[in-house]
Design a protein around this motif. Structure first.
Motif, mmCIF file in Angstrom:
data_model
loop_
_atom_site.group_PDB
_atom_site.id
_atom_site.type_symbol
_atom_site.label_atom_id
_atom_site.label_comp_id
_atom_site.label_asym_id
_atom_site.label_seq_id
_atom_site.Cartn_x
_atom_site.Cartn_y
_atom_site.Cartn_z
ATOM 1 N N THR A 134 5.484 3.575 1.930
ATOM 2 C CA THR A 134 5.033 2.288 1.422
ATOM 3 C C THR A 134 4.873 1.329 2.598
ATOM 4 O O THR A 134 5.765 1.239 3.462
ATOM 5 N N ASP B 274 -2.236 4.440 -3.402
ATOM 6 C CA ASP B 274 -1.967 3.799 -4.692
ATOM 7 C C ASP B 274 -2.400 4.675 -5.861
ATOM 8 O O ASP B 274 -3.020 4.209 -6.820
ATOM 9 N N LEU C 105 2.500 5.123 -9.105
ATOM 10 C CA LEU C 105 2.685 3.804 -9.691
ATOM 11 C C LEU C 105 3.276 3.820 -11.088
ATOM 12 O O LEU C 105 3.879 2.839 -11.522
ATOM 13 N N LEU D 157 0.860 -1.184 0.000
ATOM 14 C CA LEU D 157 0.000 0.000 0.000
ATOM 15 C C LEU D 157 0.891 1.226 0.000
ATOM 16 O O LEU D 157 1.711 1.411 0.904
ATOM 17 N N ARG D 158 0.732 2.056 -1.010
ATOM 18 C CA ARG D 158 1.556 3.269 -1.138
ATOM 19 C C ARG D 158 0.712 4.480 -0.784
ATOM 20 O O ARG D 158 -0.362 4.677 -1.366
#
Length: 785
Positions: A568, A603, A608, A474-475
């Motif tokens: 992260t 996210d 990404l 999970l960002r």
């Protein structure tokens, strides 16, 4: 009854409120001008509200000294109530030194400006706009010799006299005063206005003479003080109060109601200020904690209960891009070339991210297309101010001295969002948020006025579930500062404490079994952590200092992660659904979420995806606005416009005369050849006597045939007679661009009639001087230098 007043300031002499700086090669001291101007025309000069408040307070203190017969009394209490507290010097009484600063009840609606539409019309007429000021030369005098010092010539910019500047002021809480208190407040302000005689720089040496008048409730043509024995004291206690037990809110339903706030800065806004020496630097956005008090006040008592329970969230207002799109704080994993921070060249969190480049520390991300972004920074304005010590009459360090404000510039557009739990407020609550606000530092005068429009919006589309890459990670991207504490309740930046705060937020949102572990390197508390896949976190610290207006004391310092930080986490246990992530995105994470802290994205595709580093296309600037109608004779600002038009025409007359005198053929149409110098001197006397009514007869007497002297050329006599008698001849010779020299409908006709004789005198004198000089040079009786 509203306590709003109209201020009129008539400038008797030339004046100027300096900016504290000059323009190299042009002038050593510039005057304050309006913020908005066109690319060609300079903005008109203004009297800043800070300057007016300072001299107005001095005048009111002088009136209070006379009415109280000393330095202490009820009138001095009214001065403190209206203008607020001042710095307490050590030389004063201990009671004054320990007294907290009190806010001012008197608020000015910005600087004093030219009346009506005059400022708007001047932006379309650069020639007239340039005439609003002029340059005045000066020298420094050597005290030993009494002469000018070498190398001390200077030029100062001054604004023209004969104009009236207008502004508005109000007394906060005027409707809560009783009749006697209103009379006392108005009487003191009116007395100070009548005693105010000079304003601006060099006012003790001639410039800045003025007459100030007020128009509003309780102001009479003749000043009459209230009865000496019946003057009530001003109200005491804080003016910003909140009930200890706020009104209960309605029952909360599922989801959030959202309202978008579009903020337009009408005056520079100074918030979240950082003090660096004597420079006060404001934030480049409007934090949520700055907007939240005004939102709660406008929504009513129930909103305060929602703030305490976290059911009302006010996000920060970020600038809108030139194309009108919203922006977000740039994530710190994006990088740019050194000394070229406008275009993003790479994403260090994405796979295959660049190893070179400098990470961003400030700015806002603008999407320019698929995988292409630009970082912009809103414009700021810099203003210099000073605080005058009363006994020395100059800025000193003890009372603040000289300081500089750097604030958000006028015209900046920002976008924020207000979120309220469904069903907790009545229908139509969004309409109460629209209007004109005053926020931030120094909002009682030249700063802090914004225009807000409120529009209900729907919730954004759901975000993808955690682990968008299929790697179970999970960002998180911080859109605002994040405040979390460690196990000992100390402010923390440790990713493990952030993970615990996220777990609590997920549990409250409906996912109690989620367990997170931060992805870090070998260092215990890094600022940038990398793995084989690239950067996994990029952190920054943020410190927030603010002021509590109700207590008149500073708030505790807030320390946490800065906006734009990226982290992260590995999802060890539990499942995160799009609904849970959307709820956390709306409610926030950590402490003080109602004030905009803890706003996050999960996210996001910016984190990404790689970045396309090709140059972006600049947006096409908007076309010029339509023409502005000139001022009508009965319109406000017409008299002031005529002052500037007259100065413009005189400057253009002299410029045209310089052009004519340099051309012998053009000069011969005014000064005939083969005429003696004595005759020409007599012509100069006739022209200087205009308008006497005898110009034509005197010209006939002068040009008559007489034995012993050459006769005047007949064509020259005819041309001179037309110049002296025909109202259009001089304007045909000068060939002025008259349409560009006026901002009023009747300007051309009026100024042609008013300045005709002056134009004839200037043209004749200029041509005669050039003729005599050329004659002396050609005969060898003169000398050249």
């Amino acid at each position: 009854m509203t306590g709003e007043f109209t201020i009129s300031l008539f400038m008797v002499s030339d004046w100027g409120v300096g900016t504290g700086r000059g323009a190299s090669g042009y002038v050593d001291r510039l005057v304050q001008r309006e913020e908005q101007s066109s690319a060609l025309a300079p903005a008109p000069p203004v009297v800043p509200a800070k300057t007016l408040v300072g001299v107005w307070r001095d005048s009111c203190e002088l009136a209070a000294y006379a009415l109280d017969s000393g330095f202490v009394g009820v009138w001095h209490a009214w001065v403190r109530y209206l203008f607020g507290g001042q710095y307490a010097l050590a030389s004063r009484t201990p009671e004054a030194a320990n007294r907290t600063s009190s806010p001012a009840a008197l608020t000015l609606d910005g600087p004093l400006r030219l009346p009506g539409r005059l400022s708007e019309v001047l932006r379309e007429r650069p020639h007239v706009a340039l005439a609003t000021t002029f340059r005045k030369p000066g020298v420094a005098v050597d005290p030993r010799t009494g002469g000018a010092e070498e190398g001390m010539l200077r030029f100062e910019e001054m604004a023209r006299n004969g104009v009236t500047l207008e502004g508005r002021a109000r007394i906060d809480g005027f409707d809560k005063l009783d009749e006697a208190q209103r009379e006392a407040a108005v009487a003191l302000l009116d007395a100070g206005a009548r005693l105010l005689e000079r304003i601006g720089g060099k006012r003790r040496r001639g410039p800045g003479r003025c007459r100030m008048t007020l128009d509003g409730p309780g102001v009479s043509p003749e000043w009459t003080p209230p009865p000496p024995d019946g003057v009530p004291p001003p109200p005491g206690g804080p003016r910003h109060e909140v009930a200890d037990r706020p009104e209960p809110a309605g029952t909360a339903g599922p989801g959030w109601e959202r309202v978008e706030l579009l903020v337009t800065v009408e005056q520079p806004v100074l918030v979240a200020a950082t003090v660096l020496g004597n420079v006060v630097r404001g934030a480049d956005h409007l934090p949520g904690w700055c907007l939240m008090p005004e939102v709660a006040r406008r929504l009513g008592g129930g909103a305060h209960a929602l703030v305490r329970t976290g059911d009302l969230v006010v996000t920060a207002a970020f600038p809108v891009s030139p194309s009108g799109a919203g922006t977000l704080p740039v994530p710190r994993v994006l990088v740019h070339e050194k000394n070229a921070d406008g275009t993003v060249i790479g994403n260090q969190m994405a796979e295959g991210g660049p190893s070179r480049g400098k990470p961003y520390r400030e700015g806002y991300l603008v999407p320019e297309g698929p995988e292409r972004y630009t970082v912009v920074t809103p414009a700021g304005t810099v203003r210099m101010h000073n605080t005058i010590q009363d006994d020395l009459q100059r800025p000193t360090r003890e009372v603040g001295g000289v300081y500089v404000y750097r604030a958000l510039a006028t015209g900046t557009v920002l976008r924020a969002e207000v979120r309220v739990r469904t069903g907790t407020l009545d229908d139509g609550w969004a309409r109460r948020l629209a209007g004109r606000w005053r926020i931030g530092r120094s909002a009682k005068d030249d700063y802090g006025k914004i225009q807000v429009t409120a529009t209900p919006v729907s919730a954004p589309a759901g975000v993808p579930p955690a682990g968008g890459r299929g790697d179970g990670e999970l960002r998180m991207w911080l859109l605002s500062g994040l405040l979390v504490r460690d196990r000992r309740l100390r402010p923390s930046m440790d990713p493990r404490d952030v993970a615990r705060a996220l777990e609590r937020a997920f549990a409250k949102a409906g996912a109690p079994g989620v367990r997170l572990e931060p992805v870090t390197g070998t260092e215990e508390r890094p600022t940038s952590t990398t793995t084989g896949r690239g950067v996994t976190s990029a952190l920054g610290e943020q410190r927030t200092d603010s002021w509590h207006r109700g207590w008149n004391l500073p708030r505790p310092t807030l320390y946490g992660l800065a906006q734009g930080s990226c982290l992260t986490f590995t999802v060890k246990d539990g499942a995160l659904t799009p609904e849970v992530l959307a709820e956390v995105r709306a409610a926030g994470v950590g402490e003080r979420r109602a004030e905009g802290f803890g706003q996050v994205e999960f996210d996001h595709h910016v984190l990404l995806c790689p970045v396309d580093a090709s140059p972006s296309v600049s947006p096409v600037p908007a076309g010029p606005a339509g023409p502005v109608e000139p001022l009508a004779p009965d319109e406000k600002g017409h008299r002031e416009a005529r002052v500037f038009e007259r100065a413009t025409w005189r400057a253009e007359i002299h410029r045209a005369c310089e052009r004519i005198r340099a051309d012998p053929a053009s000069r011969a149409r005014v000064v005939p050849a083969r005429v003696s110098g004595t005759q020409l001197n007599a012509l100069r006397r006739i022209v200087r006597g205009l308008p006497s009514g005898r110009a034509e007869s005197e010209l006939l007497w002068l040009t008559r045939d007489k034995a012993g002297r050459p006769s005047w050329p007949k064509e020259a006599v005819t041309a001179l007679r037309r110049l002296l008698t025909d109202p259009d001849t001089v304007w045909e010779l000068l060939e002025l661009p008259q349409d560009r020299l006026v901002v009023t409908r009747d300007g051309i006709e009026s100024l042609r009639a008013e300045l005709r004789h002056e134009a004839v005198r200037v043209l004749t004198d200029s041509c005669l001087a050039a003729h005599v000089r050329d004659e002396a040079t050609s005969t060898g009786t003169g000398s050249e230098r």
